[in-house]
Design an enzyme around this catalytic site. Sequence first.
Site, PDB file in Angstrom:
ATOM      1  N   LYS A  44       0.841  -1.203   0.000  1.00  0.00           N
ATOM      2  CA  LYS A  44       0.000   0.000   0.000  1.00  0.00           C
ATOM      3  C   LYS A  44       0.877   1.255   0.000  1.00  0.00           C
ATOM      4  CE  LYS A  44      -0.239  -0.203   5.057  1.00  0.00           C
ATOM      5  NZ  LYS A  44      -1.098  -0.572   6.208  1.00  0.00           N
ATOM      6  N   TYR A 261      13.526  31.861   7.345  1.00  0.00           N
ATOM      7  CA  TYR A 261      12.274  32.451   7.852  1.00  0.00           C
ATOM      8  C   TYR A 261      12.320  32.662   9.365  1.00  0.00           C
ATOM      9  CZ  TYR A 261       9.872  31.670   3.404  1.00  0.00           C
ATOM     10  OH  TYR A 261       9.479  31.698   2.092  1.00  0.00           O
TER      11      TYR A 261
END
Length: 366
Positions: A44, A261
């Site tokens: 998966k 930032y």
Amino acid sequence: MGARVTRLRQAASEPTLQVDLTAVADNTRRFVSWARGAVMAVVKADGFGHGLGDVACTAVAAGATWIGVTSLAEGVRVRESGVDVPVLSWLNPVDVDVRTAVRYGIDLSVPSLDHLAAIEGGVRVHLQLDTGMARDGAAPESWLSLMSAARRAELAGRVSVVGVMGHLPCADTPGANEYGKRALLRGVEMARQAGLRPSVRHLAATSAALTDPGTHLDVVRIGAGLVGIDPSGTTLLRSALRFTAPVVQVRRVAAGTGVGYGHAHVTDRATTLALLPVGYADGLPRSASARAEVWLAGRRRPVAGVISMDQVVVDVGDDEVVPGDEAVVFGPGDGEPTVADWARWAGTIPHEIVTGIGARVRRNVR
Ligand SMILES: *Cc1c(COP(=O)(O)O)cnc(C)c1O
């Protein structure tokens, strides 16, 4: 200057995820030899980020005799990769496209009467029982009605019940599987009394497969373990991933320079900063910023400041680094950070790191 040009030529030119399928093959073989029954390779989420078709084919070549996926669409991709062993899909809406399941020969799990009612065409099904998670699967009070409805559906030729499955909520905790084991065996007994003849009983995933042979039953469903993740912390498996990125810019800065930032990092000395073109959109969790390291120029280097969407700054001190040098974000463990390190820095589990690598990172399979 000549040396510099050579280094540029040799370097990785773009962020790359190298997938080593020999590690997946080795891990598969270990589970095949440990398991009391068969091994279902769980592929998966794009084979836990390693490539659904590649992992499926590699696992089958190494001895897995089942493939497990969540959605039917993943099952179709498995078939299209050429795999011919039984494939089971266990998480579907009630209006799942049954004709596709029939056409591609994909088994479906049945977690409720509603799901059962929508299935026809003689699909092979696995009754999915909630064995203690309150997540997917039929709640115990509904088992009896589910079993008898399944038997009626079987007699009507709408389904063929081949399996009974459960899942364990606390398999990493020693001794915590007793309830789930007893519940599954009780469910199998009820199925038999309803006239069903399921031939595969399955309960264990990686942790229980590694630590609790009593849970193995007929099939163990192995996902994380195939790609080198051992949630039980008991077994050394081979990691298959190496995530690299080239340095794209280098700058020398003075002490007291705010980086990135919010100036979340301010340099405490003159230093050299190297920029890598990978960020949280590529799978480097922003929450790892304060602790994260990458391998660059022969050793681990701290990330400076906050991981941006597309970029991250690395502090290399006074060492020489040039654009084009290759940084290793994580690798199988030759000194570079590992997937497990990134998971710890981000406060998560390795599964979330390997399934979170961004789509724009180039995949390179060998
Ligand atoms: C993901 C999953 C598995 C595989 O679990 P691992 O711990 O990754 O081996 C097995 N069974 C079910 C139902 C799953 O959802």
